[in-house]
Design a protein around this motif. Structure first.
Motif, PDB file in Angstrom:
ATOM      1  N   ALA A   7      37.997 -12.094 -19.219  1.00  0.00           N
ATOM      2  CA  ALA A   7      39.313 -11.450 -19.149  1.00  0.00           C
ATOM      3  C   ALA A   7      40.426 -12.441 -19.455  1.00  0.00           C
ATOM      4  CB  ALA A   7      39.511 -10.829 -17.767  1.00  0.00           C
ATOM      5  N   THR A   8      40.311 -13.641 -18.907  1.00  0.00           N
ATOM      6  CA  THR A   8      41.329 -14.675 -19.143  1.00  0.00           C
ATOM      7  C   THR A   8      41.377 -15.049 -20.622  1.00  0.00           C
ATOM      8  OG1 THR A   8      41.058 -15.494 -16.888  1.00  0.00           O
ATOM      9  CG2 THR A   8      42.100 -16.983 -18.470  1.00  0.00           C
ATOM     10  N   ALA A   9      40.208 -15.185 -21.238  1.00  0.00           N
ATOM     11  CA  ALA A   9      40.151 -15.521 -22.660  1.00  0.00           C
ATOM     12  C   ALA A   9      40.818 -14.431 -23.495  1.00  0.00           C
ATOM     13  CB  ALA A   9      38.703 -15.720 -23.097  1.00  0.00           C
ATOM     14  N   PHE A  10      40.543 -13.175 -23.179  1.00  0.00           N
ATOM     15  CA  PHE A  10      41.170 -12.077 -23.911  1.00  0.00           C
ATOM     16  C   PHE A  10      42.687 -12.100 -23.728  1.00  0.00           C
ATOM     17  CE2 PHE A  10      43.114  -7.904 -24.024  1.00  0.00           C
ATOM     18  CZ  PHE A  10      42.705  -7.432 -25.258  1.00  0.00           C
ATOM     19  N   LEU A  11      43.120 -12.171 -22.484  1.00  0.00           N
ATOM     20  CA  LEU A  11      44.555 -12.115 -22.185  1.00  0.00           C
ATOM     21  C   LEU A  11      45.320 -13.291 -22.796  1.00  0.00           C
ATOM     22  CD1 LEU A  11      44.125 -10.945 -18.516  1.00  0.00           C
ATOM     23  CD2 LEU A  11      45.339  -9.654 -20.299  1.00  0.00           C
ATOM     24  N   ASN A  12      44.708 -14.461 -22.807  1.00  0.00           N
ATOM     25  CA  ASN A  12      45.355 -15.633 -23.420  1.00  0.00           C
ATOM     26  C   ASN A  12      45.505 -15.487 -24.932  1.00  0.00           C
ATOM     27  OD1 ASN A  12      46.089 -17.367 -21.316  1.00  0.00           O
ATOM     28  ND2 ASN A  12      44.012 -18.168 -21.122  1.00  0.00           N
ATOM     29  N   SER A  13      44.741 -14.560 -25.515  1.00  0.00           N
ATOM     30  CA  SER A  13      44.784 -14.360 -26.967  1.00  0.00           C
ATOM     31  C   SER A  13      45.711 -13.236 -27.400  1.00  0.00           C
ATOM     32  CB  SER A  13      43.368 -14.094 -27.484  1.00  0.00           C
ATOM     33  OG  SER A  13      42.537 -15.206 -27.219  1.00  0.00           O
ATOM     34  N   LEU A  14      46.333 -12.541 -26.438  1.00  0.00           N
ATOM     35  CA  LEU A  14      47.276 -11.488 -26.819  1.00  0.00           C
ATOM     36  C   LEU A  14      48.427 -12.095 -27.624  1.00  0.00           C
ATOM     37  CD1 LEU A  14      47.598  -9.354 -23.544  1.00  0.00           C
ATOM     38  CD2 LEU A  14      46.687  -8.579 -25.756  1.00  0.00           C
ATOM     39  N   PRO A  15      48.927 -11.352 -28.610  1.00  0.00           N
ATOM     40  CA  PRO A  15      50.080 -11.868 -29.363  1.00  0.00           C
ATOM     41  C   PRO A  15      51.299 -11.973 -28.448  1.00  0.00           C
ATOM     42  CG  PRO A  15      49.564  -9.610 -29.992  1.00  0.00           C
ATOM     43  CD  PRO A  15      48.465 -10.058 -29.096  1.00  0.00           C
ATOM     44  N   SER A  16      52.182 -12.887 -28.758  1.00  0.00           N
ATOM     45  CA  SER A  16      53.344 -13.144 -27.892  1.00  0.00           C
ATOM     46  C   SER A  16      54.250 -11.918 -27.754  1.00  0.00           C
ATOM     47  CB  SER A  16      54.150 -14.332 -28.421  1.00  0.00           C
ATOM     48  OG  SER A  16      54.602 -14.060 -29.733  1.00  0.00           O
TER      49      SER A  16
END
Length: 196
Positions: free
Chosen positions: A147-156
């Motif tokens: 989940a952290t990996a996905f969320l850290n990859s969201l566009p700004s």
């Protein structure tokens, strides 16, 4: 032992008992004070839930797109959704980020933590692939890590994007539009988690 100490008369037995009794009496209040202080030391202040009170308009600010799908969640799937929400809170993201992540996991794995690759080497809640740099298989099978990996990859600028566009920006799947169908249920899942 000095000579004066050796010749000093012995204290009567009653005096020795009185002295011992005084020492015991003096020690008791200290023990009582320590016992009284212990409960205060155990009191902990729980941090406020940063998503508490989140409204559906905050959880799905761009509105749903297309036909919506729904599934019945098991307790394990619900726990995985809660892990995703907690990861978004830990990263200090908006409630909408949690909705995007839950909806994405609903499309990718139906909120199940896949420990056997079903598409190439895809694993975990988001079907992330070790071969494309998401992490090791062990890491990707850890819901918090995934989940952290996905969320850290969201566009700004994810907060201004439709859910399926933001999800597709991260996942780069065959058909990013498929994420849109889970937005309504994902928002309600997140709402029930943060407002329970």
């Amino acid at each position: 032992v000095t000579a004066s100490a050796a010749t000093a008369p012995a204290k009567p037995a009653t005096a020795a008992k009185t002295t011992a009794a005084k020492a015991t009496t003096t020690a008791k209040p200290a023990a009582t004070t320590t016992t009284t202080a212990q409960p205060a030391a155990k009191i902990e202040t729980k941090a406020a839930n940063p998503f508490a009170g989140a409204t559906l308009s905050q959880l799905e600010p761009t509105g749903t797109v297309g036909t919506q799908s729904h599934i019945t969640l098991s307790s394990t799937q619900q726990a995985n959704a809660a892990t995703i929400v907690q990861a978004a809170e830990n990263l200090h993201l908006s409630p909408y980020a949690a909705t995007i992540a839950v909806a994405t996991s609903m499309q990718e794995s139906k909120l199940q933590n896949l420990n056997v690759a079903v598409d190439h080497d895809s694993l975990g809640l988001f079907q992330q692939r070790p071969s494309t740099g998401w992490g090791t298989p062990t890491q990707l099978e850890n819901p918090t890590y995934a989940a952290t990996a996905f969320l850290n990859s969201l566009p700004s600028n994810y907060q201004n994007m439709s859910l399926h566009t933001a999800a597709q920006d991260v996942q780069r799947s065959f058909d990013g539009y498929l994420y849109a169908q889970w937005e309504d249920q994902a928002a309600h899942i997140v709402s029930s988690i943060v407002n329970s």
